[in-house]
Design a protein around this motif. Structure first.
Motif, short mmCIF file in Angstrom:
data_model
loop_
_atom_site.label_atom_id
_atom_site.label_comp_id
_atom_site.label_asym_id
_atom_site.label_seq_id
_atom_site.Cartn_x
_atom_site.Cartn_y
_atom_site.Cartn_z
N GLN A 74 -0.24 -48.56 -68.99
CA GLN A 74 -0.33 -48.65 -67.53
C GLN A 74 0.64 -47.72 -66.80
N SER A 134 2.11 -50.32 -58.73
CA SER A 134 1.31 -51.47 -58.31
C SER A 134 1.21 -51.45 -56.79
N ASP A 135 0.16 -52.07 -56.28
CA ASP A 135 -0.04 -52.09 -54.83
C ASP A 135 1.03 -52.89 -54.11
N THR A 172 -3.42 -46.48 -53.21
CA THR A 172 -3.47 -47.70 -54.02
C THR A 172 -3.51 -47.33 -55.51
N ARG A 173 -3.43 -48.36 -56.32
CA ARG A 173 -3.47 -48.15 -57.77
C ARG A 173 -4.78 -47.51 -58.20
N ILE A 197 -4.15 -43.27 -64.60
CA ILE A 197 -3.42 -44.27 -65.36
C ILE A 197 -3.57 -44.05 -66.86
#
Length: 257
Positions: free
Chosen positions: A62, A82-83, A191-192, A197
């Protein structure tokens, strides 16, 4: 039924054992596709052991690609996003000794480090998008190449490198998906879902002679520089790294219970 403590103990034992594996092929799994990397165990043993210690502990799972320089490199292995919390650094262990044996040609993977210390690599790595040997083979004691993207893997790497890049926070070249210059000018929240990723890095072949047809390019330019004393060993690097990564392994083990 095993207790949680027993399960955690088994997970830690597995970490110790797996960190010693002389893996020569790993798969880097991303949300834009997967690509395989052949590791050069015998040429850069300290660096390979270091990389596998992070991978086996789940430290790379991640993480994001936080830097993209088209025609140069893409870089990862240092941050998650992370958001709610935004960007966070991953836990790292002790820095390792530099091993500038091989050349930074296109498709190779190498360790990032601090600009003023050749023996400062910890978790961050990059992939060369072009032949960067004239620069990176000698800069800061030479950058340690420890593997090579194989098969059609560079198609995935090039796709990541082709994404638009944005400046946000401390990142000046952050590649983003489904995000435009118009979004940036209108202050649309990142955002994510916009991140590239690294979902995980896993061993796919632990044979010591995987892909024997690959012949890495030697770093001959480093001969122009003064030699640096060896400050570590393959086994030592792993054991120093395992201590800071224990808590990460414990958290991952507990989540599976």
């Amino acid at each position: 039924m095993k207790s949680k403590l027993e399960n955690v103990g088994l997970a830690l034992l597995a970490l110790f054992v797996s960190a010693q594996i002389n893996a020569t092929e790993v798969q880097i799994r991303t949300n834009l596709g997967n690509f395989n990397v052949n590791l050069f165990d015998t040429r850069t043993p300290v660096t390979v052991d270091n990389f596998l210690a992070y991978a086996n502990a789940g430290a790379y799972a991640q993480t994001i690609v936080h830097r993209s320089e088209p025609g140069f490199v893409i870089q990862s292995g240092g941050f998650v996003f992370s958001d709610t919390a935004g960007f966070e650094e991953i836990p790292t262990g002790n820095a390792i000794a530099n091993e500038p044996e091989l050349s930074n040609v296109r498709g190779t993977i190498a360790m990032a480090k601090l600009p003023s210390d050749e023996n400062s690599a910890t978790s961050q790595w990059f992939i060369n998008l072009d032949d960067n040997s004239a620069n990176l083979d000698v800069q800061n004691g030479g950058f340690t190449v420890f593997g090579q993207v194989i098969g059609e893997g560079m198609d995935v790497v090039d796709a990541i490198a082709s994404l638009p890049r944005f400046s946000t926070g401390s990142f000046s070249a952050l590649p983003l998906r489904d995000y435009t210059a118009s979004d940036a000018s209108n202050n649309v929240t990142i955002t994510r879902e916009n991140m590239v990723i690294i979902e995980d890095i896993v061993i796919v072949n632990d044979a010591q002679v995987t892909n024997p047809d690959i012949t890495p390019v030697a770093n001959t330019r480093i001969d122009q520089l003064p030699t640096t004393p060896d400050t570590g060993s393959s086994g030592g690097a792993v054991w120093y790294l395992l201590a800071p990564l224990f808590m990460l392994a414990v958290r991952r083990a507990l989540k599976r219970l």
